[in-house]
Motif scaffolding. Structure first.
Motif, mmCIF file in Angstrom:
data_model
loop_
_atom_site.group_PDB
_atom_site.id
_atom_site.type_symbol
_atom_site.label_atom_id
_atom_site.label_comp_id
_atom_site.label_asym_id
_atom_site.label_seq_id
_atom_site.Cartn_x
_atom_site.Cartn_y
_atom_site.Cartn_z
ATOM 1 N N ASP A 194 0.767 -0.863 -0.219
ATOM 2 C CA ASP A 194 -0.011 -0.012 0.554
ATOM 3 C C ASP A 194 0.754 1.053 0.336
ATOM 4 N N HIS A 195 0.128 1.646 -0.507
ATOM 5 C CA HIS A 195 1.058 3.780 -0.291
ATOM 6 C C HIS A 195 -0.068 4.883 -0.070
ATOM 7 N N GLU A 196 -0.835 4.745 0.128
ATOM 8 C CA GLU A 196 -2.101 5.952 0.548
ATOM 9 C C GLU A 196 -2.695 6.504 -0.205
ATOM 10 N N ASN A 260 19.076 18.798 -19.023
ATOM 11 C CA ASN A 260 19.457 19.756 -20.522
ATOM 12 C C ASN A 260 18.051 19.215 -20.325
ATOM 13 N N LYS A 261 17.211 17.781 -20.127
ATOM 14 C CA LYS A 261 16.125 17.844 -20.868
ATOM 15 C C LYS A 261 15.565 17.313 -22.362
ATOM 16 N N GLU A 262 16.597 17.046 -22.366
ATOM 17 C CA GLU A 262 17.100 16.176 -24.240
ATOM 18 C C GLU A 262 15.850 14.997 -24.168
ATOM 19 N N MET A 268 14.406 7.762 -14.721
ATOM 20 C CA MET A 268 13.570 6.793 -14.129
ATOM 21 C C MET A 268 13.679 6.527 -12.739
ATOM 22 N N GLY A 269 12.870 6.067 -11.954
ATOM 23 C CA GLY A 269 12.624 5.375 -10.095
ATOM 24 C C GLY A 269 13.936 6.204 -9.679
ATOM 25 N N PHE A 270 13.881 7.127 -10.428
ATOM 26 C CA PHE A 270 13.588 8.933 -8.585
ATOM 27 C C PHE A 270 12.670 10.372 -8.850
ATOM 28 N N GLY A 271 13.149 9.683 -8.027
ATOM 29 C CA GLY A 271 11.463 11.506 -7.821
ATOM 30 C C GLY A 271 10.770 10.927 -7.287
ATOM 31 N N HIS A 272 9.595 11.650 -6.163
ATOM 32 C CA HIS A 272 8.143 11.469 -5.563
ATOM 33 C C HIS A 272 7.018 12.151 -5.540
ATOM 34 N N ARG A 273 6.506 12.117 -6.060
ATOM 35 C CA ARG A 273 5.045 13.333 -4.967
ATOM 36 C C ARG A 273 4.999 13.351 -3.497
ATOM 37 N N VAL A 274 5.383 12.505 -3.350
ATOM 38 C CA VAL A 274 5.323 13.042 -2.152
ATOM 39 C C VAL A 274 6.350 12.847 -1.380
ATOM 40 N N TYR A 275 7.333 11.821 -0.936
ATOM 41 C CA TYR A 275 8.615 11.765 -0.435
ATOM 42 C C TYR A 275 10.026 12.821 -1.155
ATOM 43 N N LYS A 276 10.091 14.034 -0.341
ATOM 44 C CA LYS A 276 10.829 14.635 -0.931
ATOM 45 C C LYS A 276 12.497 14.580 0.102
ATOM 46 N N ASN A 277 12.559 12.583 -0.098
ATOM 47 C CA ASN A 277 13.481 12.580 0.861
ATOM 48 C C ASN A 277 14.429 11.663 0.222
ATOM 49 N N PRO A 280 11.904 5.037 1.971
ATOM 50 C CA PRO A 280 12.276 4.624 2.738
ATOM 51 C C PRO A 280 11.994 2.865 2.147
ATOM 52 N N ARG A 281 10.847 2.519 0.983
ATOM 53 C CA ARG A 281 11.331 1.009 0.015
ATOM 54 C C ARG A 281 13.026 1.381 -0.471
ATOM 55 N N ALA A 282 12.735 1.760 -0.823
ATOM 56 C CA ALA A 282 13.989 1.530 -2.131
ATOM 57 C C ALA A 282 14.987 1.249 -1.335
HETATM 58 C C1 SDX Z 1 5.069 5.130 -8.177
HETATM 59 O O1 SDX Z 1 2.306 7.782 -5.368
HETATM 60 C C2 SDX Z 1 2.678 6.607 -5.230
HETATM 61 O O2 SDX Z 1 2.918 6.582 -3.883
HETATM 62 C C3 SDX Z 1 3.389 5.952 -6.247
HETATM 63 C C4 SDX Z 1 4.736 4.751 -6.174
HETATM 64 C C5 SDX Z 1 3.688 3.879 -5.553
HETATM 65 O O3 SDX Z 1 4.100 3.173 -4.093
HETATM 66 O O4 SDX Z 1 2.214 3.808 -5.421
HETATM 67 O O5 SDX Z 1 5.374 5.405 -4.816
HETATM 68 C C6 SDX Z 1 5.279 4.604 -6.827
HETATM 69 O O6 SDX Z 1 5.158 5.599 -8.948
HETATM 70 C C7 SDX Z 1 6.695 5.593 -7.743
HETATM 71 C C8 SDX Z 1 6.526 6.403 -8.660
HETATM 72 C C9 SDX Z 1 7.483 6.029 -10.262
HETATM 73 N N1 SDX Z 1 8.200 6.713 -11.165
HETATM 74 C C10 SDX Z 1 9.174 7.404 -11.334
HETATM 75 O O7 SDX Z 1 10.314 7.179 -10.845
HETATM 76 C C11 SDX Z 1 9.716 7.525 -12.892
HETATM 77 C C12 SDX Z 1 10.317 9.286 -12.833
HETATM 78 N N2 SDX Z 1 9.553 10.032 -11.704
HETATM 79 C C13 SDX Z 1 8.888 11.538 -12.348
HETATM 80 O O8 SDX Z 1 8.151 11.704 -13.430
HETATM 81 C C14 SDX Z 1 8.099 12.449 -11.085
HETATM 82 O O9 SDX Z 1 9.439 12.053 -10.048
HETATM 83 C C15 SDX Z 1 7.156 12.017 -11.051
HETATM 84 C C16 SDX Z 1 5.938 11.895 -11.493
HETATM 85 C C17 SDX Z 1 7.597 10.525 -9.799
HETATM 86 C C18 SDX Z 1 7.138 12.591 -9.130
HETATM 87 O O10 SDX Z 1 6.881 14.275 -9.715
HETATM 88 P P1 SDX Z 1 6.939 15.250 -8.932
HETATM 89 O O11 SDX Z 1 7.895 15.183 -7.836
HETATM 90 O O12 SDX Z 1 5.995 16.159 -9.075
HETATM 91 O O13 SDX Z 1 8.097 16.470 -9.864
HETATM 92 P P2 SDX Z 1 7.101 16.690 -10.947
HETATM 93 O O14 SDX Z 1 6.840 16.684 -11.726
HETATM 94 O O15 SDX Z 1 6.425 18.647 -10.271
HETATM 95 O O16 SDX Z 1 8.999 17.236 -11.548
HETATM 96 C C19 SDX Z 1 9.489 18.825 -10.907
HETATM 97 C C20 SDX Z 1 10.600 19.047 -11.354
HETATM 98 C C21 SDX Z 1 10.837 19.081 -12.710
HETATM 99 O O17 SDX Z 1 11.593 19.415 -13.612
HETATM 100 P P3 SDX Z 1 11.864 21.594 -13.192
HETATM 101 O O18 SDX Z 1 10.500 21.642 -14.057
HETATM 102 O O19 SDX Z 1 11.628 22.931 -12.153
HETATM 103 O O20 SDX Z 1 13.073 21.757 -13.954
HETATM 104 O O21 SDX Z 1 11.405 18.020 -11.583
HETATM 105 C C22 SDX Z 1 11.940 17.214 -12.276
HETATM 106 C C23 SDX Z 1 10.592 17.685 -13.697
HETATM 107 O O22 SDX Z 1 11.603 17.689 -15.015
HETATM 108 N N3 SDX Z 1 11.497 16.047 -11.963
HETATM 109 C C24 SDX Z 1 12.979 14.794 -12.999
HETATM 110 C C25 SDX Z 1 11.913 13.926 -11.545
HETATM 111 N N4 SDX Z 1 11.419 14.014 -11.269
HETATM 112 C C26 SDX Z 1 11.034 15.514 -11.660
HETATM 113 N N5 SDX Z 1 13.437 14.951 -13.497
HETATM 114 C C27 SDX Z 1 14.279 14.376 -13.928
HETATM 115 N N6 SDX Z 1 14.636 12.291 -13.476
HETATM 116 C C28 SDX Z 1 12.900 12.721 -13.054
HETATM 117 N N7 SDX Z 1 12.140 11.102 -12.495
#
Ligand code: SDX
Length: 391
Positions: A194-196, A260-262, A268-277, A280-282
């Motif tokens: 689960d993950h809320e 450079n957002k090319e 992929m596998g980085f970033g999260h809507r909630v975890y800005k740290n 813990p699962r990773a």
């Molecule tokens: C899961 O919600 C959950 O709980 C989901 C989950 C679960 O257990 O159910 O935890 C499982 O879905 C984990 C997430 C898996 N997805 C990925 O790994 C895909 C790559 N991650 C990104 O797409 C992104 O991080 C999100 C969608 C997961 C979260 O996006 P955020 O935190 O809302 O960030 P954002 O889209 O608002 O971007 C903020 C900035 C942007 O740059 P700027 O426009 O400010 O210049 O961060 C950048 C984004 O371009 N950014 C990334 C990035 N994630 C965000 N840049 C490069 N690589 C990334 N992965």
């Protein structure tokens, strides 16, 4: 309307779904299921015990768990028609997530007269059916993709061992479950349970709020999970690592492409809507990746590549400024690959893990006497009123 705060609009109340199931603190990297820390459960519990905890709110007694386990073992069989005809209707190239979501919908057609969301017996029975049969549909999707015959479930085996045998056993010889694989997969499934209010769970709740049954709601959740920004990320991470390896350009060149957002490329596998740290699962997955690959006698250069990528990203201001850390999907694929699962099965494994959480949220939704149909609020920003020419 000006002067209103979001609270007055009700966005917070409408957007913030109440739930007793899972607690996340994104800044501190905390995750608890019904109050229990995720590392305690991943280390000491089992998939079915955690499933019971999520669904019913308390850890089961030994008798409750034994009965739950026994019921699930004795509901694993698919209807012969479903087993023999549904899968043959699909191309062998079908993505296992598409097979899984449509398989769950197909499953529902056998239980239409026992799927009243307001009948507690139906709800309980269909939770057992989904927990028992979804992994079988998943394993058959895998077998179909590799052109091998389906096996019948083996009721003498535990949930995880039966799933491993359905995936990797063949009719021509006995299959011995590797205890390392079994424990590693159990731990990974627990981490995903689960993950809320993530996108797929919110989908299950939204669809369930219309009165749709568990099968329809879970099938919708599987579709939501398949997206590469959500559950599909674990498959996308392996594709990304393989592309870095094949390109020969190295990790540093790839990180520059991301910064450079090319071509819209993301790490992929980085970033999260909630975890800005750190998720813990990773942390737990990364710790077990080394252990599992060593115990399985597998050396995968993609794991080394992933570690190099993580090190470089965590030291880079671009990622630090955006608070981007590895999430649950960053290392899981390397372990699934070492176990022998094809990359396109990774998100299916996520779905099996997440099923108890989806069922728990669906059930919780229906326990609220004021259950209303979910309808996210909108802020209209389109054209003001205007007349049709000649009207
Ligand atoms: C899961 O919600 C959950 O709980 C989901 C989950 C679960 O257990 O159910 O935890 C499982 O879905 C984990 C997430 C898996 N997805 C990925 O790994 C895909 C790559 N991650 C990104 O797409 C992104 O991080 C999100 C969608 C997961 C979260 O996006 P955020 O935190 O809302 O960030 P954002 O889209 O608002 O971007 C903020 C900035 C942007 O740059 P700027 O426009 O400010 O210049 O961060 C950048 C984004 O371009 N950014 C990334 C990035 N994630 C965000 N840049 C490069 N690589 C990334 N992965």
């Amino acid at each position: 309307q000006t002067g209103f705060t979001t609270l007055d609009y009700g966005f917070v109340n409408t957007a913030a779904t109440k739930s007793d199931i899972t607690y996340i603190d994104g800044d501190k990297g905390i995750l608890r299921y019904r109050g229990y820390p995720i590392d305690h459960l991943a280390t000491h519990s089992s998939y079915l015990e955690v499933a019971w905890l999520l669904i019913y709110g308390e850890l089961p007694t030994a008798d409750q768990l034994a009965e739950f386990d026994d019921k699930i073992r004795h509901h694993t069989l698919l209807h012969e028609d479903l087993k023999d005809r549904f899968f043959t209707a699909l191309p062998h190239t079908a993505h296992p997530m598409a097979v899984l979501s449509s398989g769950v919908s197909a499953l529902s057609t056998y239980y239409e007269n026992e799927s009243d969301p307001n009948n507690p017996e139906h709800v309980e029975l269909n939770m057992i059916r989904l927990l028992a049969k979804l992994p079988v549909i998943a394993a058959y999707a895998h077998k179909k993709s590799v052109g091998q015959a389906f096996l019948y479930p083996d009721n003498s085996l535990s949930f995880v061992d039966n799933f491993l045998k359905l995936n990797f056993g063949v009719r021509s010889e006995d299959y011995q479950v590797d205890p390392v694989m079994s424990r590693a997969l159990e731990r990974l499934l627990i981490l995903h349970e689960d993950h809320e209010q993530n996108a797929s769970t919110s989908t299950v709740r939204l669809v369930g709020s219309t009165g749709a049954d568990q099968f329809a709601s879970i099938s919708a959740g599987i579709h939501a999970l398949s997206g590469p920004l959500h559950g599909g990320a674990n498959e996308a991470v392996l594709t990304m690592l393989a592309q870095i390896q094949e390109s020969g350009g190295g990790v540093k060149r790839f990180v520059e492409k991301v910064k450079n957002k090319e071509d819209g490329v993301k790490l992929m596998g980085f970033g999260h809507r909630v975890y800005k740290n750190y998720d813990p699962r990773a942390t737990i997955v990364k710790q077990s990746a080394d252990e599992v690959l060593e115990q399985l006698g597998v050396h995968d250069p993609l794991l080394d590549l992933a570690k190099e990528l993580e090190t470089i990203a965590l030291e880079d201001d671009y990622f630090k400024e955006r608070r981007l850390y590895p999430n649950v999907d960053f290392y899981t694929g390397v372990i699934y690959k070492a176990m022998g699962f094809p990359t396109r099965m990774f998100t299916v494994l996520f779905a099996i893990g997440r099923l108890p959480g989806w069922l728990a949220h669906w059930r919780e939704l229906h326990q609220d006497p004021k259950t209303k149909i979910g309808r996210p609020q909108q802020l209209y920003t389109g054209s003001p009123e205007r007349s049709y020419p000649g009207a």
